[in-house]
Design a protein around this motif. Structure first.
Motif, PDB file in Angstrom:
ATOM      1  N   ASP A 112     -29.898  -7.182   4.056  1.00  0.00           N
ATOM      2  CA  ASP A 112     -31.054  -6.613   3.355  1.00  0.00           C
ATOM      3  C   ASP A 112     -31.695  -7.764   2.577  1.00  0.00           C
ATOM      4  O   ASP A 112     -31.133  -8.258   1.597  1.00  0.00           O
ATOM      5  N   LEU A 113     -32.870  -8.180   2.991  1.00  0.00           N
ATOM      6  CA  LEU A 113     -33.472  -9.386   2.408  1.00  0.00           C
ATOM      7  C   LEU A 113     -33.774  -9.246   0.909  1.00  0.00           C
ATOM      8  O   LEU A 113     -33.679 -10.188   0.151  1.00  0.00           O
ATOM      9  N   ARG A 114     -34.229  -8.094   0.500  1.00  0.00           N
ATOM     10  CA  ARG A 114     -34.582  -7.784  -0.902  1.00  0.00           C
ATOM     11  C   ARG A 114     -35.745  -8.614  -1.444  1.00  0.00           C
ATOM     12  O   ARG A 114     -36.624  -8.094  -2.127  1.00  0.00           O
ATOM     13  N   THR A 115     -35.747  -9.925  -1.194  1.00  0.00           N
ATOM     14  CA  THR A 115     -36.894 -10.753  -1.550  1.00  0.00           C
ATOM     15  C   THR A 115     -37.500 -11.285  -0.256  1.00  0.00           C
ATOM     16  O   THR A 115     -36.791 -11.848   0.572  1.00  0.00           O
ATOM     17  N   LEU A 116     -38.806 -11.077  -0.094  1.00  0.00           N
ATOM     18  CA  LEU A 116     -39.488 -11.523   1.127  1.00  0.00           C
ATOM     19  C   LEU A 116     -40.141 -12.889   0.945  1.00  0.00           C
ATOM     20  O   LEU A 116     -40.403 -13.599   1.900  1.00  0.00           O
ATOM     21  N   LEU A 117     -40.437 -13.234  -0.278  1.00  0.00           N
ATOM     22  CA  LEU A 117     -40.972 -14.568  -0.588  1.00  0.00           C
ATOM     23  C   LEU A 117     -40.428 -14.995  -1.943  1.00  0.00           C
ATOM     24  O   LEU A 117     -40.751 -14.357  -2.940  1.00  0.00           O
ATOM     25  N   PRO A 118     -39.613 -16.035  -2.027  1.00  0.00           N
ATOM     26  CA  PRO A 118     -39.086 -16.819  -0.908  1.00  0.00           C
ATOM     27  C   PRO A 118     -37.886 -16.126  -0.256  1.00  0.00           C
ATOM     28  O   PRO A 118     -37.112 -15.452  -0.932  1.00  0.00           O
ATOM     29  N   LEU A 119     -37.756 -16.329   1.055  1.00  0.00           N
ATOM     30  CA  LEU A 119     -36.635 -15.734   1.787  1.00  0.00           C
ATOM     31  C   LEU A 119     -35.322 -16.419   1.404  1.00  0.00           C
ATOM     32  O   LEU A 119     -35.310 -17.596   1.053  1.00  0.00           O
ATOM     33  N   ASP A 120     -34.239 -15.666   1.508  1.00  0.00           N
ATOM     34  CA  ASP A 120     -32.903 -16.245   1.294  1.00  0.00           C
ATOM     35  C   ASP A 120     -32.469 -16.882   2.613  1.00  0.00           C
ATOM     36  O   ASP A 120     -31.732 -16.295   3.407  1.00  0.00           O
ATOM     37  N   ILE A 121     -32.942 -18.079   2.843  1.00  0.00           N
ATOM     38  CA  ILE A 121     -32.725 -18.748   4.131  1.00  0.00           C
ATOM     39  C   ILE A 121     -31.242 -19.017   4.376  1.00  0.00           C
ATOM     40  O   ILE A 121     -30.768 -18.930   5.513  1.00  0.00           O
ATOM     41  N   ASP A 122     -30.497 -19.319   3.329  1.00  0.00           N
ATOM     42  CA  ASP A 122     -29.069 -19.624   3.511  1.00  0.00           C
ATOM     43  C   ASP A 122     -28.315 -18.416   4.041  1.00  0.00           C
ATOM     44  O   ASP A 122     -27.472 -18.546   4.928  1.00  0.00           O
ATOM     45  N   ALA A 123     -28.615 -17.257   3.492  1.00  0.00           N
ATOM     46  CA  ALA A 123     -27.930 -16.041   3.944  1.00  0.00           C
ATOM     47  C   ALA A 123     -28.256 -15.758   5.410  1.00  0.00           C
ATOM     48  O   ALA A 123     -27.387 -15.358   6.188  1.00  0.00           O
ATOM     49  N   ILE A 124     -29.505 -15.978   5.784  1.00  0.00           N
ATOM     50  CA  ILE A 124     -29.928 -15.724   7.170  1.00  0.00           C
ATOM     51  C   ILE A 124     -29.206 -16.681   8.121  1.00  0.00           C
ATOM     52  O   ILE A 124     -28.589 -16.254   9.106  1.00  0.00           O
ATOM     53  N   ILE A 125     -29.255 -17.948   7.825  1.00  0.00           N
ATOM     54  CA  ILE A 125     -28.705 -18.960   8.744  1.00  0.00           C
ATOM     55  C   ILE A 125     -27.179 -18.848   8.844  1.00  0.00           C
ATOM     56  O   ILE A 125     -26.596 -18.973   9.924  1.00  0.00           O
ATOM     57  N   LYS A 126     -26.534 -18.569   7.725  1.00  0.00           N
ATOM     58  CA  LYS A 126     -25.073 -18.429   7.730  1.00  0.00           C
ATOM     59  C   LYS A 126     -24.645 -17.321   8.698  1.00  0.00           C
ATOM     60  O   LYS A 126     -23.724 -17.487   9.503  1.00  0.00           O
ATOM     61  N   SER A 127     -25.349 -16.218   8.624  1.00  0.00           N
ATOM     62  CA  SER A 127     -25.020 -15.085   9.477  1.00  0.00           C
ATOM     63  C   SER A 127     -25.312 -15.398  10.944  1.00  0.00           C
ATOM     64  O   SER A 127     -24.506 -15.109  11.828  1.00  0.00           O
ATOM     65  N   VAL A 128     -26.456 -16.014  11.201  1.00  0.00           N
ATOM     66  CA  VAL A 128     -26.848 -16.320  12.583  1.00  0.00           C
ATOM     67  C   VAL A 128     -25.853 -17.277  13.220  1.00  0.00           C
ATOM     68  O   VAL A 128     -25.493 -17.138  14.394  1.00  0.00           O
TER      69      VAL A 128
END
Lengths: 322, 334
Positions: A232-248
């Motif tokens: 759940d991103l919760r913040t759209l700007l700025p994105l939590d890029i670390d959380a996204i990349i870690k999961s991917v």
């Protein structure tokens, strides 16, 4: 702790903010006696007075412009736009004033304020009470864009937004206003801006979503026993890029689910970011499950909003890779 | 007589600011033609009304202006260097050359940073006035704009809000007769000051070529605002002697002109007022003009020596905290 709807959680946050800081003022259409068309501000005008909870004339650009002037002059305004669909006359104020004042004054003038507005469909609102326009805001440097998906985050994010030094666009998924309940502390607490929430952990796919689509995604994953990370991103700007990349990097498979139209939606940006940073980890294409590139319809809204079937189609397709 | 002296000093200060503005204006336009400055929106013709308005303001009052307010700024005491450095976009400009010339900002003098989109400052001014009233401060807000702005939704919104909430704000229309190429007669069918009635605020017409008339009318509006009697729209009629900006040629769209030094030039009118009052004579006026010419020349040359800001400053101050995206993007650029 109390069981609250998102409307109650937001009301509780606003009550707390008004009660602890005299510089906090609320302004918007019908937010006083009426408590707002969704009752988020119910009871606050009678408790804090007409000079702190302002029923404004019907003028969105005036609500936003006035809030900016208030923020520049020592108040901490929380403005409400009744429906995100009606915000467009205020876009000049948002893009050309609110978002650019810090930059153009070399940091001398700043605009710490929150602009709340309900967005999204599923309440039989047709094309003018259902829009998901988050991309318009997320495309503007200087803004911070937040959207909660549950009552707990709604209160914690709103309190965080009020402590932020810059303007925060606070998008409230109106379909979830009363459809879900959750435990919410009665006291003050914060949910940090800029941090995604890993709602469920799994290994076979990363499902990235936010706001109005979160319960649908969670229900789909649980019902179909999908071994997924649900972010759940919760913040759209700025994105939590670390959380996204870690999961991917862990799962190698990604689907992005949002209600807004596909073209240049948040999914497009997230997909590009993943391809730039983790393409070696991907086992298949990044699939988007989104609203279509059409206006939001009244009669057949269930066909517009992404559903279990479409989300599962994407997940099943991803399982054929790797 | 001390009272006379006070008025004398006030008038001389006003006249000096007008001369300074006119001199600086011409200097900047010349420098633009020489390729030393990128762009400018000349103020010639609007000196009297702006200085007149500024005379009625206190330092703690807030100004929400637009991109043609140099005379007001100079009279308010904003250093000429602040203006030249912004025009040049050099390292001493607080905004580090991020904005086009004419988009000034001076928090120290309560002069809010200037935007390009016309009239978008007006709802902000209403909000600022609400805050001052709420905080029970005795200060007021002055918002300036051109006649073209009177057609915008922001003008309507701001005046209506000021009426509804009884706000301590003065809307000063610097009616120079032209919105780039459109004459005011084609902008609106009525005189702009009459629009106030629709919002339940006071509307006043001022002779914008006469600083005393504008001063007195703004002063009265300031008193009403400070006394809690609400907002005023002042329509100060003047004439834009120059082009809209250094990028257009008025000969293409208008035949009417006011030549510098002619009877309609607000600086000539102002000089006459000071001479009639016996506050200045021709020799003193010449003295002001020659001292001002030297000041402008010296300051301009000084500021021109200041180096450009570091390119990294072009991407600073976007948010309180640098976002990871911008950090990454700037690393790629620089």
């Amino acid at each position: 702790m109390s069981e609250m709807t998102m409307v109650q959680a937001l009301n509780s946050a606003l009550d707390h903010l008004l009660g602890t800081d005299k510089s906090v003022v609320l302004l918007g259409e019908d937010i006083g006696k009426d408590g707002g068309v969704f009752r988020v501000t119910d009871g606050l005008q009678s408790k804090y007075g007409e000079d702190r909870v302002l029923d404004t004339p019907l003028v969105e650009l005036g609500i936003v412009g006035m809030s900016i002037g208030m923020a520049l002059t020592g108040l901490k305004p929380i403005a409400e736009i009744q429906f995100q669909d009606f915000i467009y006359t205020a876009m000049d104020q948002i893009i050309n004033q609110m978002a650019k004042i810090r930059y153009r004054s070399g940091g001398d003038y700043t605009v710490p304020m929150v602009l709340r507005t309900p967005y999204g469909g599923g309440v039989k609102g047709g094309l003018y009470h259902s829009q998901s326009g988050e991309t318009y805001f997320a495309h503007t440097a200087g803004l911070t864009v937040v959207t909660p998906s549950n009552p707990y985050d709604a209160k914690g994010l709103l309190i965080s937004a009020m402590e932020y030094d810059d303007p925060v666009i606070f998008l409230e998924p109106k379909r979830l206003y009363r459809s879900i309940k959750g435990s919410v502390p009665d006291k003050e607490y914060k949910v940090p801006i800029g941090e995604a929430n890993l709602l469920k952990e799994g290994n076979s796919v990363s499902i990235i979503t936010y706001g109005s689509m979160v319960p649908t995604v969670l229900n789909t994953v649980e019902k179909n026993k999908v071994d997924a990370d649900v972010i759940d991103l919760r913040t759209l700007l700025p994105l939590d890029i670390d959380a996204i990349i870690k999961s991917v990097k862990k799962t190698g498979r990604v689907t992005i689910v949002h209600e807004a139209p596909r073209t240049l939606g948040m999914g497009a940006e997230i997909s590009a970011l993943i391809s730039e940073r983790a393409i070696d980890s991907l086992q298949g294409p990044i699939l988007r499950v989104t609203g279509p590139d059409s206006p939001f319809p009244y009669r057949w809204e269930e066909y517009y909003i992404p559903n279990e079937k479409r989300i599962m189609n994407a997940i099943n397709r991803l399982q054929t890779f790797g | 007589m001390p009272e006379d002296n006070e008025e004398r000093n006030k008038y001389i200060k006003a006249y000096t600011a007008m001369v300074l503005s006119r001199t600086l204006d011409k200097k900047i336009v010349t420098a633009q033609r020489q390729g030393r400055v990128g762009f400018y929106t000349p103020t010639m013709g609007q000196e009297a009304l702006q200085v007149g308005a500024s005379m009625a303001m206190e330092p703690n009052d807030l100004i929400y202006g637009y991109y043609r307010d140099v005379p007001l700024m100079l009279h308010r005491g904003i250093p000429i260097e602040t203006i030249i450095n912004q025009i040049m976009g050099n390292d001493s400009d607080k905004a580090k050359g991020r904005q086009m010339p004419s988009h000034f900002s001076s928090k120290e003098f309560n002069f809010m940073s200037i935007q390009s989109p016309v009239a978008t400052n007006l709802p902000l001014a209403a909000g600022a006035a609400y805050a001052l009233k709420y905080q029970k401060k005795n200060n007021i807000v002055l918002a300036t704009f051109g006649d073209g702005s009177s057609s915008t939704p922001d003008f309507h919104a701001a005046l209506n809000l000021a009426g509804v909430y009884d706000l301590p704000v003065i809307f000063l229309c610097e009616n120079n007769g032209w919105a780039i190429s459109l004459p005011v007669e084609k902008q609106t069918r009525v005189e702009i000051w009459t629009k106030a009635e629709a919002y339940g605020i006071k509307g006043v017409k001022a002779d914008g070529n006469n600083f005393v008339d504008t001063y007195e009318k703004v002063r009265d509006a300031v008193k009403r605002a400070r006394d809690g009697k609400g907002a005023t729209l002042i329509d100060a009629i003047s004439f834009r002697m120059g082009p809209h900006s250094t990028s257009d040629d008025p000969a293409k769209y208008r035949s009417e002109t006011v030549d510098e030094g002619s009877e309609k030039d607000p600086l000539v009118i102002s000089g006459k007022i000071l001479k009639e009052k016996k506050f200045l004579d021709d020799k003193m006026i010449e003295g002001i003009k020659s001292r001002t010419a030297k000041l402008v020349e010296d300051k301009f040359n000084e500021c021109e020596k200041i180096p450009a800001p570091d390119p990294s400053t072009a991407f600073a101050d976007v948010n309180a905290k640098l976002t990871w995206m911008l950090k990454e993007e700037v690393e790629d650029i620089l």
